[in-house]
Write an enzyme that holds these catalytic residues in place. Structure first.
Site, mmCIF file in Angstrom:
data_model
loop_
_atom_site.group_PDB
_atom_site.id
_atom_site.type_symbol
_atom_site.label_atom_id
_atom_site.label_comp_id
_atom_site.label_asym_id
_atom_site.label_seq_id
_atom_site.Cartn_x
_atom_site.Cartn_y
_atom_site.Cartn_z
ATOM 1 N N THR A 36 0.826 -1.212 0.000
ATOM 2 C CA THR A 36 0.000 0.000 0.000
ATOM 3 C C THR A 36 0.859 1.260 0.000
ATOM 4 O OG1 THR A 36 -1.793 -1.146 1.091
ATOM 5 C CG2 THR A 36 -1.771 1.214 1.356
ATOM 6 N N TYR A 49 -8.209 0.868 -4.021
ATOM 7 C CA TYR A 49 -6.891 1.203 -4.559
ATOM 8 C C TYR A 49 -6.176 -0.071 -4.967
ATOM 9 C CZ TYR A 49 -4.752 -0.470 -0.212
ATOM 10 O OH TYR A 49 -4.344 -1.247 0.826
ATOM 11 N N THR A 115 1.692 -4.401 4.295
ATOM 12 C CA THR A 115 1.566 -4.729 5.719
ATOM 13 C C THR A 115 0.929 -6.100 5.956
ATOM 14 O OG1 THR A 115 -0.560 -3.583 5.860
ATOM 15 C CG2 THR A 115 1.421 -2.303 6.410
ATOM 16 N N ASP A 116 0.200 -6.643 4.954
ATOM 17 C CA ASP A 116 -0.551 -7.886 5.192
ATOM 18 C C ASP A 116 0.333 -9.039 5.646
ATOM 19 O OD1 ASP A 116 -2.804 -6.533 4.410
ATOM 20 O OD2 ASP A 116 -3.096 -7.609 2.528
ATOM 21 N N LYS A 188 0.047 -7.973 12.605
ATOM 22 C CA LYS A 188 -0.956 -7.036 12.100
ATOM 23 C C LYS A 188 -2.276 -7.393 12.764
ATOM 24 C CE LYS A 188 -2.928 -4.892 8.012
ATOM 25 N NZ LYS A 188 -2.998 -4.751 6.555
ATOM 26 N N GLU A 309 -3.739 -29.602 27.155
ATOM 27 C CA GLU A 309 -4.959 -30.393 26.941
ATOM 28 C C GLU A 309 -4.774 -31.443 25.844
ATOM 29 O OE1 GLU A 309 -8.996 -28.507 27.227
ATOM 30 O OE2 GLU A 309 -7.805 -26.674 27.094
HETATM 31 N N1 ASP Z 1 -2.762 -5.419 0.897
HETATM 32 C C1 ASP Z 1 -1.709 -4.488 1.172
HETATM 33 C C2 ASP Z 1 -0.397 -5.244 1.143
HETATM 34 O O1 ASP Z 1 -0.118 -5.976 2.036
HETATM 35 C C3 ASP Z 1 -1.941 -3.825 2.490
HETATM 36 C C4 ASP Z 1 -0.868 -2.876 2.933
HETATM 37 O O2 ASP Z 1 0.211 -2.775 2.402
HETATM 38 O O3 ASP Z 1 -1.126 -2.136 3.924
HETATM 39 O O4 ASP Z 1 0.321 -5.110 0.196
#
Ligand code: ASP
Length: 352
Positions: A36, A49, A115-116, A188, A309
């Protein structure tokens, strides 16, 4: 030249060399992979986007003050949304980062990334890059075209962390939203909020505000130079799947994974790494056939210990400790390159 003149010339030379070396800035290589932070909207009024549109030069140009902190070189490795991250890209990235850090004219590497799956890539690199030079991963929650895009500030702060004299030897870090996290600890935890990254078990590695960087405790587990895992000559990783536990879980996906050639299965267990009797039977059979089985948890924090368990000793399962399912998969893939014995794998999960 008189002796006096020679002395003056020498002294001036010395002053010049000292001034130049004092002014020399750290050299940071930025490796861009998309996400992103490089994402673009069709228009700024829209939520929709596409990740991984802009290239590295665009990101560098958007944070010009970075040049006060470091001499920056950028390169584009791939340009993808990190939901499309693959083992192949991890190996390509690992090889390139390793190569860069071996160069005497590179003091640190910053990686721009979606971020994913940043936590998985970061953990993979922290286990496989044998260097004490800083590696900092950075992304953003808002695309580059949005109002108040967070990418440029995050990138600036990532460079500030990478060039901090205290960053050395801390392994791979993740910088976002003024926080520094160790890749091994970070998760995340929110779909869209700027404050999405947390280190639920051990807390953040530090914080950053502009060029001011403060570190807390050092990383607690094996990484970097001390790691047993090497990817030098590797071009593939063993197939490891994750199955998600839930009420009424059956064993179909477990059986399918085994039939489809999985060398390891991580179960994202309910609670303390638990699952239904049917799933337990499926996993026990998988373990008997030589597939490595790791019990992790879908809860998002806490540790899964052996024999609580579930009778891991009897069923030949490994307990993930603090590693969430996606990080357990990373460690299991690397561990399986060395051994598929439960004892050896459990030792890795205890130490890394
Ligand atoms: N879907 C995006 C990615 O991981 C989300 C992000 O970058 O925040 O490339």
């Amino acid at each position: 030249m008189t002796r006096r003149l020679r002395f003056v010339v020498l002294a001036l030379g010395l002053v010049l060399v000292t001034a130049v070396s004092a002014a020399a800035k750290p050299r940071v290589a930025i490796v861009a992979t998309g996400g992103t932070i490089a994402g673009a909207q069709p228009n700024t009024a829209q939520g929709g986007y596409t990740s991984g549109v802009f290239d590295i030069q665009h990101l560098i140009d958007a944070a010009p003050l970075m040049k006060d902190l470091a001499d920056i070189k950028g390169e584009q490795l791939v340009n993808v949304g990190s939901q499309d991250m693959t083992n192949e890209i991890w190996l390509k990235l690992g090889h390139r980062v390793d190569e860069l850090l071996k160069q005497p004219d590179v003091d640190a590497v910053v990686i721009t990334h979606g971020t994913d799956t940043m936590e998985e890539t970061g953990y993979f690199l922290s286990l496989t890059i044998h260097s004490d030079k800083p590696i900092v991963m950075v992304g953003s929650m808002r695309p580059a075209t949005s109002l108040s895009a967070d990418g440029p500030m995050n990138l600036y702060e990532a460079v500030a962390v990478a060039t901090s004299p205290e960053a050395k030897g801390r392994g791979v870090m993740v910088v976002l939203n003024d926080q520094i996290h160790y890749a091994r600890e970070v998760e995340k935890q929110n779909t869209t909020a700027l404050d999405t990254f947390h280190s639920p078990n051990r807390g953040p590695a530090g914080h950053v505000s502009g060029e001011h960087v403060t570190f807390f405790a050092p990383p607690a587990t094996i990484h970097g130079d001390q790691s047993a895992f090497l990817i030098d000559s590797l071009d593939a990783l063993p197939k490891v799947e994750i199955v998600y536990a839930y009420a009424n879980m059956g064993r179909d996906f477990i059986d399918y994974a085994v039939k489809n050639g999985a060398k390891g299965i991580v179960v994202a267990g309910v609670g303390d790494g638990n699952m239904t009797k049917a799933a337990t039977d499926g996993l026990a059979e998988a373990a008997r056939s030589g597939v490595a089985v790791v019990r992790s948890s879908r809860t998002g924090s806490g540790a899964v210990y052996r024999n609580i368990e579930v009778d891991d000793d009897k069923l030949h399962f490994v307990a993930s400790g603090e590693l969430n399912p996606q990080k357990s998969r990373v460690l299991l893939m690397l561990g399986l390159l060395k051994s598929n014995s439960v004892d050896a794998l459990q030792r890795y999960f205890n130490a890394y």
